[in-house]
Enzyme design. Structure first.
Site, PDB file in Angstrom:
ATOM      1  N   CYS A 261      74.737 -13.643  -8.049  1.00  0.00           N
ATOM      2  CA  CYS A 261      74.746 -12.949  -6.751  1.00  0.00           C
ATOM      3  C   CYS A 261      74.720 -14.038  -5.688  1.00  0.00           C
ATOM      4  CB  CYS A 261      73.558 -12.007  -6.622  1.00  0.00           C
ATOM      5  SG  CYS A 261      73.472 -10.735  -7.911  1.00  0.00           S
ATOM      6  N   GLY A 266      74.148 -20.883  -0.393  1.00  0.00           N
ATOM      7  CA  GLY A 266      73.251 -22.040  -0.302  1.00  0.00           C
ATOM      8  C   GLY A 266      72.770 -22.517  -1.655  1.00  0.00           C
ATOM      9  N   ASP A 309      81.170  -7.278  -9.629  1.00  0.00           N
ATOM     10  CA  ASP A 309      79.844  -6.689  -9.759  1.00  0.00           C
ATOM     11  C   ASP A 309      79.216  -7.249 -11.027  1.00  0.00           C
ATOM     12  OD1 ASP A 309      77.581  -5.128 -10.170  1.00  0.00           O
ATOM     13  OD2 ASP A 309      78.545  -3.271  -9.511  1.00  0.00           O
ATOM     14  N   ASP A 328      69.706 -14.481  -8.416  1.00  0.00           N
ATOM     15  CA  ASP A 328      68.984 -14.315  -7.156  1.00  0.00           C
ATOM     16  C   ASP A 328      69.217 -12.873  -6.740  1.00  0.00           C
ATOM     17  OD1 ASP A 328      67.641 -14.680  -4.798  1.00  0.00           O
ATOM     18  OD2 ASP A 328      69.213 -15.846  -3.825  1.00  0.00           O
ATOM     19  N   CYS A 381      63.463 -12.713  -3.000  1.00  0.00           N
ATOM     20  CA  CYS A 381      62.729 -13.114  -1.797  1.00  0.00           C
ATOM     21  C   CYS A 381      61.804 -11.973  -1.383  1.00  0.00           C
ATOM     22  CB  CYS A 381      63.672 -13.528  -0.678  1.00  0.00           C
ATOM     23  SG  CYS A 381      64.876 -12.270  -0.198  1.00  0.00           S
TER      24      CYS A 381
END
Length: 432
Positions: A261, A266, A309, A328, A381
């Protein structure tokens, strides 16, 4: 934003009718569900007033629920639906009165005059009275909004308080502060030592972390375009918690590696920088994958990109197992509220269940793409246990061939700890 930059930004607000009108429009767009970054992207404000606009909008969003409570204490009744723009105006004015550098009378006068631009002159007297009442009764009013829970939606405050009863006050305080500026030196282009010297030559100090000499924190935010070597890809803006991913996965040059993903890229670029040379990257959105392409180009990284996907390997996987996978995962983003304050308004409790279900599908699908002995790094996150510890525990129960491998950087990192964002990492290894 630094105090110096804030003062500079505020100094232009006396003549900033466009700035204030734009701020109201951005808050309105966020209230309707748009991300603040997207709402800000097309705004006409530029130059020194751009910094003032960012300070005003991000700060108001960071304190939005507190300001909502404060507005309720100052007003006898709620705004009508057709007058919600007056509510946004009041929030912005109250934020500037609480934190700005200009004289209070100037702030009040400017925001009261803004009522005319909304073609609601009938509300000028009301707005003037409300703002002046705040100034008269400020101490008592501030005492009524001191509860840290008020800065977060009730459902979220309850969940975080239950999950982190001792840490909750610190989490709330961290979420209410602006995020610091963390950089990652692109070691393919410049050494960390040389980059520190380049920063010092511009009068910028920095500090790092023990586990990476490429992670640097500046004491105050600066326009990224002014950083040494920005256009040449010497450095990227990346929170230190996000930089942990590449160090935990530690890809080797001969390994086949997947960033499942990838947007905005980054971590993909960082994987290349630490040694991944057979690197694939996926994202469901062609538009977001273009951002990955731009990120890689600027930093001199290379990856094979696919719009796909990750939950449907049959549509993109050629059957050759991966040695290492970074997942991620899409999440609620509860760990990065200080960096994206609009999350407080956009996220709803039902979003947690949707995120957990998607994360489960991703984990199960990608596990089939991993070779025996390979490793999958699960990251979010978020700081909600349902998305992290409990999600991994359930995965291990479903997959007998999976075990969790210890690493100094894995586990739950909370917002504000060592000035980092809230992140979670679990390193999963597939049995032979």
């Amino acid at each position: 934003m630094s105090k110096k930059a804030m003062q500079k930004g505020n100094s232009g607000m006396a003549h900033g009718t466009l700035l204030r009108r734009t701020a109201i429009q951005v808050l309105s767009a966020v209230d309707e569900g748009e991300k603040v970054d997207q709402a800000m992207a097309g705004t006409p404000v530029s130059g020194p007033e751009r910094a003032a606009l960012q300070w005003l909008v991000w700060g108001t969003l960071r304190e939005y629920l507190l300001l909502q409570k404060l507005s309720g204490l100052l007003l006898r009744k709620s705004w009508r639906e057709t007058d919600r723009d007056l509510g946004f105006l009041l929030h912005l004015a109250l934020f500037e009165l609480r934190h700005g550098q200009r004289p209070a009378f100037a702030v009040v006068n400017d925001w009261v005059e803004m009522v005319e631009t909304l073609q609601k002159s009938w509300a000028k007297g009301l707005m003037n009275a409300v703002l002046r009442r705040f100034l008269r009764e400020r101490e008592a009013l501030e005492g009524q909004i001191a509860d840290p829970d008020l800065g977060h939606p009730a459902w979220l405050a309850a969940r975080l308080r239950a999950a982190y009863p001792e840490e909750w006050p610190d989490i709330a305080a961290a979420n209410n502060r602006p995020a610091p500026l963390w950089l990652r030196v692109n070691t393919l282009r410049v050494s960390p030592e040389d980059y520190r010297e380049a920063l010092q030559a511009q009068g910028l100090s920095c500090r790092g972390v023990e586990w990476s000499d490429a992670a640097l924190r500046l004491p105050e935010s600066v326009p990224v375009a002014t950083l040494p070597g920005w256009d040449a890809g010497w450095v990227a803006v990346q929170d230190v918690a996000a930089q942990m991913a590449a160090h935990i996965l530690a890809p080797q040059s001969e390994e086949r590696v997947l960033d499942a993903c990838a947007a905005p890229g980054g971590k993909t670029a960082h994987l290349w920088a630490v040694g991944a040379r057979r690197l694939d990257a996926l994202d469901r959105s062609a538009e977001r994958l273009q951002k990955v392409r731009e990120t890689l180009y600027r930093q001199g990284a290379i990856a094979h990109l696919q719009v796909a996907d990750a939950t449907e390997p049959q549509s993109w996987w050629n059957g050759e197992p991966y040695d290492a996978i970074l997942l991620d995962a899409p999440c609620t983003g509860i760990g990065v509220i200080r960096r994206h304050p609009d999350i407080r308004l956009r996220r709803q409790e039902e979003d947690v269940l949707q995120a957990v279900a998607q994360q489960r599908r991703l984990l199960d699908a990608l596990w089939e793409c991993l070779r025996p002995g390979g490793r999958l790094l699960y990251a979010t996150c978020s700081i909600l246990p349902e998305e992290n510890l409990l999600q991994v525990r359930a995965f291990l129960e479903r997959h007998e061939d999976a075990r969790q491998q210890a690493h100094p950087l894995t586990g739950q990192h909370l917002p504000g700890q060592q000035d980092m964002d809230g992140f979670y990492y679990a390193l999963l290894v597939k049995g032979a």
